[in-house]
Scaffold this motif. Structure first.
Motif, mmCIF file in Angstrom:
data_model
loop_
_atom_site.group_PDB
_atom_site.id
_atom_site.type_symbol
_atom_site.label_atom_id
_atom_site.label_comp_id
_atom_site.label_asym_id
_atom_site.label_seq_id
_atom_site.Cartn_x
_atom_site.Cartn_y
_atom_site.Cartn_z
ATOM 1 N N ALA A 103 -14.414 32.702 24.808
ATOM 2 C CA ALA A 103 -14.940 32.109 23.682
ATOM 3 C C ALA A 103 -15.366 30.765 24.402
ATOM 4 N N LEU A 104 -14.642 29.920 25.388
ATOM 5 C CA LEU A 104 -15.088 28.865 26.009
ATOM 6 C C LEU A 104 -16.254 29.064 26.814
ATOM 7 N N MET A 105 -16.206 30.026 27.326
ATOM 8 C CA MET A 105 -17.538 30.448 28.191
ATOM 9 C C MET A 105 -18.696 30.318 27.335
ATOM 10 N N ARG B 217 -5.309 34.780 26.342
ATOM 11 C CA ARG B 217 -6.017 33.739 27.077
ATOM 12 C C ARG B 217 -6.984 34.151 27.906
ATOM 13 N N MET C 49 -9.617 33.673 25.186
ATOM 14 C CA MET C 49 -9.752 32.123 24.897
ATOM 15 C C MET C 49 -10.881 31.640 25.894
ATOM 16 N N HIS C 50 -10.698 32.219 27.177
ATOM 17 C CA HIS C 50 -11.767 31.556 28.102
ATOM 18 C C HIS C 50 -12.869 32.253 27.793
ATOM 19 N N LEU D 71 -19.291 29.232 24.365
ATOM 20 C CA LEU D 71 -19.375 27.682 23.797
ATOM 21 C C LEU D 71 -20.184 26.834 24.857
ATOM 22 N N PHE D 72 -19.697 26.728 26.033
ATOM 23 C CA PHE D 72 -20.155 26.033 27.170
ATOM 24 C C PHE D 72 -21.613 26.543 27.544
ATOM 25 N N PHE E 173 -9.919 23.410 29.853
ATOM 26 C CA PHE E 173 -11.410 23.844 29.621
ATOM 27 C C PHE E 173 -12.172 24.146 30.848
ATOM 28 N N GLY F 132 -13.127 27.887 32.060
ATOM 29 C CA GLY F 132 -14.381 28.135 31.024
ATOM 30 C C GLY F 132 -15.452 27.748 31.245
ATOM 31 N N PHE F 133 -15.476 26.335 31.767
ATOM 32 C CA PHE F 133 -16.690 25.567 32.135
ATOM 33 C C PHE F 133 -17.378 25.831 33.260
#
Length: 370
Positions: free
Chosen positions: A168-170, A162, A165-166, A172-173, A34, A37-38
């Motif tokens: 989506a994490l971006m 990948r 996925m990053h 969310l965070f 994570f 992404g964070f």
């Protein structure tokens, strides 16, 4: 009254440090998927935080509505265009790689040079003399390197799973940081003060300025120029417009400008006989090229000016280290480090402008001590 000092238990100190190191390494290992992404989300949130506050004032002071609007804007203006761009590169790069690695790409004959007045015939003759002396052999030697480089760049974009996925994490965070941004910022500043008191707090504020400078003055300008330049390439019918748009984005991020891609495209259009699209792209390229002088100063004032070599190293090194995400994270990391290093160096006055006098003064001091 005598004060007996307790002897220091070396084993206890070593074991405590080892335990703390193991805990830190274990935590970093757990959150490793994570981190990128964070970091990406933190860059986006720091750069767009004034926009969130403005939207919150417009939406009757409701933070939830402002966070929802900002998340939708990130999806529409950032995630979806980049995902479509990467997908187009993956789909359309097969013929280009085959042409490069399969020996179908050769040096052009440039017959159109004969139509250029005065110097065209001489340039044409010199070019064909170069071809006769081994131009094909030169191309054969360069082809493996060109093919390897092209395949590597396309391979970076091929990790679309990948990358998504990053993304989506971006998102969310980013939503979480928008929702609790003040608390997160206060916690980071509190931790920095615990480490280095007022200097730690100043370091956090300088890091925020550097992040905003890169995100606004570099990334936003590059995205605007690359998108507008890509539109011009697509409208005028230049082949591989998507791939050229990505190359243009890399050039703009590296502070080289979009003209490195647009000028060869204009030459190709005139060379192939499409004078009208070539003229349209020429005029459009002048507009896109001058946007850098209009947008960048306005956005740089919101952050901090940064050295050109630092941005260039961050773009190239970030791409090699982290893939496509490194285009945005690499310059930010180097910019933050540079700002902190510069502030630390400037805490002491600059040395004397006459370096010759320094060894003499040092020698006199040693002589007096002797």
């Amino acid at each position: 009254m005598e004060n007996f000092r307790q002897p220091r238990d070396i084993a206890q100190v070593l074991l405590s440090v080892l335990f703390l190191a193991l805990m830190i390494v274990a935590c970093l290992w757990i959150v490793r998927p994570f981190i990128l992404g964070f970091a990406w989300a933190g860059t986006v949130v720091v750069a767009t935080w004034p926009v969130l506050l403005y939207l919150q004032r417009l939406l009757w002071g409701r933070r939830s509505l402002a966070v929802l609007v900002m998340t939708l804007l990130l999806v529409l203006l950032f995630v979806i265009p980049i995902a479509l761009l990467v997908n187009s590169i993956v789909d359309g790069s097969g013929p280009l790689i085959h042409a490069v690695t399969g020996g179908e790409m050769t040096l052009p004959a440039l017959d159109w040079l004969n139509g250029v007045p005065l110097v065209g015939a001489k340039i044409y003759a010199g070019w064909h003399n170069l071809l006769d002396m081994g131009g094909t052999a030169i191309m054969a030697k360069l082809r493996p390197y060109i093919g390897t480089t092209t395949t590597w760049f396309v391979g970076q974009a091929a990790h679309i799973g990948r990358f998504m996925m990053h993304c989506a994490l971006m998102l969310l965070f980013s939503a979480l940081l928008y929702w609790r941004g003040e608390q997160v910022a206060l916690g980071i500043r509190h931790f920095a003060c615990r480490l280095a008191a007022q200097r730690g707090d100043a370091a956090v504020l300088l890091a925020a300025q550097a992040i905003r400078a890169v995100a606004l003055g570099v990334v936003v300008t590059a995205l605007v120029q690359a998108v507008l330049g890509g539109i011009g390439l697509a409208v005028t019918g230049v082949p591989y417009a998507t791939l050229l748009t990505v190359v243009m984005l890399l050039c703009c991020l590296a502070q080289l400008g979009p003209l490195l891609v647009l000028v060869p495209a204009i030459i190709w259009l005139y060379w192939s006989g499409d004078t009208t699209p070539g003229t349209v792209l020429l005029v459009w390229s002048c507009v896109v090229g001058m946007l850098d002088n209009v947008i960048r100063p306005m956005l740089i004032r919101m952050g901090a000016d940064l050295p050109l070599i630092l941005i260039l190293s961050g773009v190239i090194g970030g791409l090699i280290a982290f893939g496509m995400i490194g285009l945005f994270i690499g310059p930010v990391l180097l910019a933050v480090s540079w700002r902190l290093f510069s502030a630390w160096v400037q805490e002491v006055p600059a040395p004397d402008n006459e370096p010759v006098a320094i060894p003499e003064a040092l020698a006199r001091t040693k002589g007096e001590e002797a």
